[in-house]
Write an enzyme that holds these catalytic residues in place. Structure first.
Site, PDB file in Angstrom:
ATOM      1  N   TYR A 151       1.102  -1.222   0.074  1.00 30.25           N
ATOM      2  CA  TYR A 151      -0.117   0.045   0.064  1.00 30.25           C
ATOM      3  C   TYR A 151       0.968   0.996   0.163  1.00 30.25           C
ATOM      4  O   TYR A 151       0.695   2.032  -0.984  1.00 30.25           O
ATOM      5  CB  TYR A 151      -0.872  -0.048   1.250  1.00 30.25           C
ATOM      6  CG  TYR A 151      -2.014   0.980   1.332  1.00 30.25           C
ATOM      7  CD1 TYR A 151      -2.878   0.932   0.748  1.00 30.25           C
ATOM      8  CD2 TYR A 151      -1.541   2.120   2.052  1.00 30.25           C
ATOM      9  CE1 TYR A 151      -3.999   1.958   0.736  1.00 30.25           C
ATOM     10  CE2 TYR A 151      -2.446   3.344   2.326  1.00 30.25           C
ATOM     11  CZ  TYR A 151      -3.871   3.291   1.530  1.00 30.25           C
ATOM     12  OH  TYR A 151      -4.709   4.291   1.810  1.00 30.25           O
ATOM     13  N   LYS A 155       1.217   3.940  -3.151  1.00 26.84           N
ATOM     14  CA  LYS A 155       0.572   5.213  -2.920  1.00 26.84           C
ATOM     15  C   LYS A 155       1.840   6.347  -3.048  1.00 26.84           C
ATOM     16  O   LYS A 155       1.539   7.587  -3.514  1.00 26.84           O
ATOM     17  CB  LYS A 155       0.115   5.286  -1.520  1.00 26.84           C
ATOM     18  CG  LYS A 155      -0.957   4.506  -1.142  1.00 26.84           C
ATOM     19  CD  LYS A 155      -2.359   5.195  -2.256  1.00 26.84           C
ATOM     20  CE  LYS A 155      -3.537   4.446  -1.847  1.00 26.84           C
ATOM     21  NZ  LYS A 155      -4.577   5.100  -2.484  1.00 26.84           N
TER      22      LYS A 155
END
Length: 270
Positions: A151, A155
């Site tokens: 993640y 990101k």
């Protein structure tokens, strides 16, 4: 940008932050197209706000192209594309323990979906000398999410791609914003608005949507629903070693208090 009278596509628009943005943009007078993996939910929300609901898997470029084509057919040029869809899976143990499938899914949803959106609408925006790309990232894209390396990495890439868009196409008249919230009470992490009550570190989707609408109106590149993130980013830049040590301490605290790295509980430590 004043979104009144504009046509906006919002991916992941049938729930969470996406739904709140759909409602906020519709209330501000925009013609809203809701694109979501759950096509029925997208259509139900569209019926409620007077928009258009379409099924869309953002990991498939053809789906995004089809949404743009249908939007242009119904309403004309796409003025705003909000690339909002996201996911969070966590990691089983060490920082590289998530499967290749999970890493690829994070890449496809958090990065390539933004690329596909830009490919679909940028040429026409450049030709018109106007348009707005709004990309959802995360505070994890500026800092890090403990317990979910895939993640955090994707990101970070999302923020970088938004910067590239802004650098390359600001002179073409294309506005770009990247949204970097911390913890938000959404189905993505299994939390509701009730969980956010009296919890300063946790925002509701509606609060995030309000901040995003303000950022779009001001045409700000970096939209921070949690203002304190700016301070954390400055601390990280000034002394990376000290910041890493602090993050190690936060990870250890999470393990002591929760017995595991539970993504749904981290906001309680902030």
């Amino acid at each position: 940008m004043d979104v009144s009278g504009k046509t906006a596509i919002i991916t992941g628009g049938a729930s969470g932050i996406g739904e709140a943005l759909v409602r906020a943009m519709a209330a501000a007078g925009a013609q809203v197209v809701i694109a979501d993996l759950n096509g029925d939910a997208a259509q139900a929300l569209a019926d409620e706000v007077g928009g258009l609901g379409l099924a869309c898997n953002v990991t498939q470029e053809a789906d995004i192209q089809a949404v743009v084509a249908e939007t242009e057919k119904r309403f004309g040029p796409v003025d705003v594309f909000v690339s909002n869809a996201g996911l969070g899976r966590g990691e089983p143990s060490h920082a590289a323990s998530a499967s290749d499938k999970v890493w690829q899914l994070n890449w496809d949803v958090h990065v390539m979906s933004h690329v596909y959106a830009a490919r679909a609408v940028l040429p026409a925006m450049i030709e018109r000398g106007d348009g707005y790309l709004v990309n959802m990232a995360s505070a994890a894209g500026l800092l890090s999410q403990i317990g979910d390396a895939a993640y955090s990495a994707t990101k970070h890439a999302a923020v970088s791609f938004a910067e590239s868009l802004a650098i390359a196409h600001g002179p073409d008249g294309v506005k770009v914003s990247v949204i970097c919230p911390q913890y938000v009470a959404t189905p993505l992490i299994g939390l509701s608005a009730e969980d956010a009550a009296n919890t300063p570190a946790l925002r509701t989707p509606e609060q995030v949507a309000q901040t995003v609408m303000e950022g779009i109106a001001e045409e700000r590149f970096l939209i921070l629903p949690h203002e304190e993130v700016a301070q954390f980013v400055n601390m990280r830049a000034m002394d990376r070693e000290r910041w890493l040590q602090g993050m190690r301490g936060l990870r250890a605290k999470a393990l002591r208090e929760f017995g595991e790295l539970k993504l749904t509980e981290f906001y309680k430590l902030m």
